[in-house]
Design an enzyme around this catalytic site. Sequence first.
Site, PDB file in Angstrom:
ATOM      1  N   GLN A   1      47.967  31.736  13.338  1.00 11.50           N
ATOM      2  CA  GLN A   1      49.235  31.386  13.975  1.00 11.50           C
ATOM      3  C   GLN A   1      49.236  31.812  15.447  1.00 11.50           C
ATOM      4  O   GLN A   1      50.078  31.369  16.212  1.00 11.50           O
ATOM      5  CB  GLN A   1      50.404  32.043  13.228  1.00 11.50           C
ATOM      6  CG  GLN A   1      50.617  31.479  11.831  1.00 11.50           C
ATOM      7  CD  GLN A   1      51.799  32.080  11.094  1.00 11.50           C
ATOM      8  OE1 GLN A   1      51.646  32.541   9.979  1.00 11.50           O
ATOM      9  NE2 GLN A   1      52.986  32.073  11.696  1.00 11.50           N
TER      10      GLN A   1
ATOM     11  N   ARG B   1      58.847  33.407   7.422  1.00 13.66           N
ATOM     12  CA  ARG B   1      59.761  32.416   7.988  1.00 13.66           C
ATOM     13  C   ARG B   1      61.037  33.061   8.521  1.00 13.66           C
ATOM     14  O   ARG B   1      62.149  32.663   8.204  1.00 13.66           O
ATOM     15  CB  ARG B   1      60.117  31.354   6.968  1.00 13.66           C
ATOM     16  CG  ARG B   1      60.605  30.080   7.649  1.00 13.66           C
ATOM     17  CD  ARG B   1      60.730  28.956   6.665  1.00 13.66           C
ATOM     18  NE  ARG B   1      61.070  27.726   7.336  1.00 13.66           N
ATOM     19  CZ  ARG B   1      60.715  26.537   6.876  1.00 13.66           C
ATOM     20  NH1 ARG B   1      59.986  26.435   5.797  1.00 13.66           N
ATOM     21  NH2 ARG B   1      61.076  25.453   7.503  1.00 13.66           N
ATOM     22  N   CYS B   2      60.839  34.127   9.314  1.00  9.37           N
ATOM     23  CA  CYS B   2      61.983  34.724   9.982  1.00  9.37           C
ATOM     24  C   CYS B   2      61.459  35.515  11.162  1.00  9.37           C
ATOM     25  O   CYS B   2      60.288  35.821  11.232  1.00  9.37           O
ATOM     26  CB  CYS B   2      62.754  35.652   9.051  1.00  9.37           C
ATOM     27  SG  CYS B   2      61.899  37.169   8.657  1.00  9.37           S
TER      28      CYS B   2
ATOM     29  N   GLU C   1      63.464  28.973  11.201  1.00  6.29           N
ATOM     30  CA  GLU C   1      63.599  30.071  10.252  1.00  6.29           C
ATOM     31  C   GLU C   1      65.028  30.297   9.801  1.00  6.29           C
ATOM     32  O   GLU C   1      65.262  31.013   8.832  1.00  6.29           O
ATOM     33  CB  GLU C   1      62.991  31.317  10.889  1.00  6.29           C
ATOM     34  CG  GLU C   1      61.525  31.036  11.215  1.00  6.29           C
ATOM     35  CD  GLU C   1      60.833  32.112  11.990  1.00  6.29           C
ATOM     36  OE1 GLU C   1      61.518  32.789  12.762  1.00  6.29           O
ATOM     37  OE2 GLU C   1      59.627  32.275  11.818  1.00  6.29           O
TER      38      GLU C   1
END
Lengths: 287, 806
Positions: free
Chosen positions: B237, B384-385, B760
Amino acid sequence: MIPGPFSYHRPASVADAVKLLVDLGEDARPLAGGHSLVPMMKLRLATPAHLIDLRGIAALKGVSRNGNNLVIGAMTTQHELLASDEVAKSMPILHEAALLIADPQVRYRGTIGGNVANGDPGNDMPALMMTLGATYHLEGAGGARDVAAADFYQGAYFTALEPGEILTSITVPVPAAGHGYAYEKLKRKVGDYATAAAAVVLTMAGGKVATCSIGLTNVHETPLLATDAANAVIGTSLDAATLKKAAAAASAIMSPAADARGPVEYRKHVGGIMVTRALQRAAAIAK
Amino acid sequence: MNDLTPTREQRTAALEGMGCKRKRVEDIRFTQGRGNYVDDVKLPGMLHGDFVRSPHPHARVKRIDDSAALKVPGVLAVITAETLKTVNLAWMPTLAGDVQMVLADGKVLFQNQEVAFVVATDRYAADDGINAVIVEYEPLPPLVDPFKAMNADAPVLREDLVGKMSGAHGPRKHDNHIFEWTVGDKDLTDAAFRKAEVTIKEMISYHRTHPSPLETCQCVCSFDKIKGELTIYGTFQAPHVIRTVVSLIAKLPEHKIHVIAPDIGGGFGNKVGAYPGYICAAVASIVTGKPVKWVEDRIENLTATSFARDYHMTTEVAATKEGKVTGLRVHVLADHGAFDACADPSKWPAGFFNIVTGSYDFPTAHLAVDGVYTNKAPGGVAYRCSFRVTEAAYCIERAMDILAQKLNMDPAELRLKNFIKAEQFPYHSALGWEYDSGDYHTAMRKMMETTGYAALRKEQAERRAAFARGETRDIMGLGISFFTEIVGAGPSKNCDILGIAMFDSCEIRMHPTGAGIARVGSKSQGQGHETTWAQIIATEIGIPADNIMVEEGNTDTAPYGLGTYGSRSTPVAGAAIAMAARKIKAKAQMIAAYKLEVHEDDLEFDIDGFRVRGLPEKFMSMKDICWAAYNSVPPGMEPGLEAVSYYDPPNMTYPFGAYLCVMDIDVDTGVYKVRRFYALDDCGTRINPMIIEGQVHGGLTEAFAIAMGQEIRYDEVGNVVTGSFMDFFMPTAVETPHWETDFTVTPSPHHPIGAKGVGESPNVGGVPAFSNAVNDAFSFLGSTHIQMPHDFWRNWKAAKDLGAVA
């Protein structure tokens, strides 16, 4: 997630398959749809040296009507069961249950023979076959024999199959016209084994239950016939007290393992509810 | 002008710029199986590596015997910690300032920890080799319960840290203690609680779960001995950060390391950190002189690479009788597993958990976080935050519902009473953040009106009465979540990773025919950057998005960026893209002025070119300006049309949203049905509404999974029992509810295009909505808080414990 080394065989007849099984001994395993065995091999929990793929044997496939029975070849896939007009017409509970097995991809390859012969208490077909009074046809080096589904299961993954024997077909008596049926399966998601499931086949006469058979999935190390529960509803109109009694009788013979689906108490509790709901639904559609 | 002259609307539409529901350009290859993922990388002579893993959660490694493994056909090498010590790589630094074993060095500290790396000619031979390695263990008592980690008699896990009473984030209180992090005014907060008319206190746990992307973590490492260069294809990522980390720990010059992140099949935080597989594959390539591939299987991904959450939050709220909040006090026990491998900005051991005051105007607050070691896999990534934001949102949104219940007040009314008001922005929170913008009351009221909230409450009251009369066995819950996120890490004054400020970057190069390439420091894992980044450029410079190629993930060609996670791509890289585009536009304006023979100031930008003010027929399109940039630039100007921008954001962005979940639960089986889920998101300026909708659908599905069953669970002796999708709840389309999406738009005042990020929000905001729905359903039976996950049997148990089931 990589299996150990093995040799692959693809016989063209039952006789050849049996011969391979006998010659290769306990290092050999027959391969049907592969949805139980292959994952175990990928985890190296099963390490057969020889796989004998039964998919090349044409005689093991297909559904046919023979008098008052349906005869189903062991290598008939769940998808083929779902596509069969004969099954839909004469044995709709088989259609209903097959539709609750895993997902379409699995059903394209998974077979009824593999499902019943593997002895996995999570599989849906064994309890259903017991409920329907089915007979398994086994062929081995010593010839062929028939074993009732109700007598086939001895423990988790332990069955009446002898070394060298193959389950080749299943004979299922067609239930009476106008029978009621239901397969109630509680599962966490598509593809999951049942937290608990109940199969019911019954007939009604004058608003009362005339005959009834109840099978239970994944609440014991083997599939179960809930005979006491079935007897408890015969002659009744399935009033609340009777349903409660039947659920209690069914729960009494359950001994599920605690797992991620829930603790023992929960699985027995919902097992009873599945019985109740299957009885009610079956009675509602019986003519 | 004639009839064929396109209208302004047609010219704008032709650009497919910001606001357009442009179809995702990457989907053409993804939907046809033509993506290029790491496992598609096949280099000549490539070898395959795989791990021997520990069956024990805590044990001493007495002996590793690889002699039989080396005789397995195809097996070329077995790498152990002893091998790695010769190149000083037995341990590696983590992003959180800790160190982590690459391969077991004397001890194993979690089940499935990497013990040895078998290198073979193919994956099958590698697995055969694994099964032939003999490891002798001496089991040690496992530490599973984080609440027992700092007991006097707790087994000491990290022998390398014994006696070191200070760590990367200050003093340590116990050998199993990692850090304590405190924020806020303790005295003022304690005083608020002493004076409070009403208080609540609850231990709210957010269980351990896992990002579980479709594609697992993997890499191919190829070391060229002649050039002394290392090429790594990997599921990264943040490719540039990986390059820097590899350079620092492998002592290779950074320009001789080429990191390439090709197409990535989902990340969700799982692919931010560095894992033993990367180090082992690189060392194996150096040792063998051949490329080496390492690909995790699903069990390895779920049990060994980066989990998320595992926060246990003792939460107290002080309020007046009328329901005005006066103080917030939170203590978090954070279970980090065997090594502190959280992927947070370096100075933030608990991420941005101090956003825990949420959307509410708390006059004072105090927060303390204790991190501890246990015999579990390391991680603590932002699934996802933004960093620990979802834990914070869950904590405060649950607490507000609990307070509403205590006050016997509607939870929507309590929220409306305590929201930060639109006129208070920029708002300085009690725990130190400056919220950039928001209009919470408008969003909340829109949610309540659209869903018919009042009628739903009325229906719930009727259903409860029917339940009491024995007419139904279903109970109904309404779950509100009004979350505020903090994303877009981040300003260099707040954020760095290993000393590198968390800027991001874009380089745009326009070609003579009016097409161009944009290279960006972010890295899409499925978010659709190739589509949206081109849309920003299209609107900014007036070139159709279809004419802009977006490229990411190759550290040799992309400008240095900190990557994609924490919803930072749009707030940071998106800003860099806009700023680079504006540099292109500024030069284009000078070229246009020269060609149109006017002063620059006499030009105005008009959709797809520059027009002379007052002389509408004097117009030069951007396409023509691109051509001119290569043959007739003004005297003294360099030819070409390209620009680079490195963007250091002045502040974070603060997306928010109002969600409502309507759920029915059958108390006899615990089976729930999500009847309705409404999600209103405010992410500021909306670049591609279709992609936003897709992001919201995906994030809500994850939130649904987490709240309703998705869990990484260990038994009491430290075995991880959720190692496959059989038991780790991964919903299919059949289980997934229908989603209704909606929006308001409150642009970020400091972002060049006003965008805040959205990827997110649905995960952050969705989890409390589901959990509040379950808790709201049961509240009338007398419960105040039921822990997640709310799977069927736990719902049944809650009903049973509350006396609703015999």
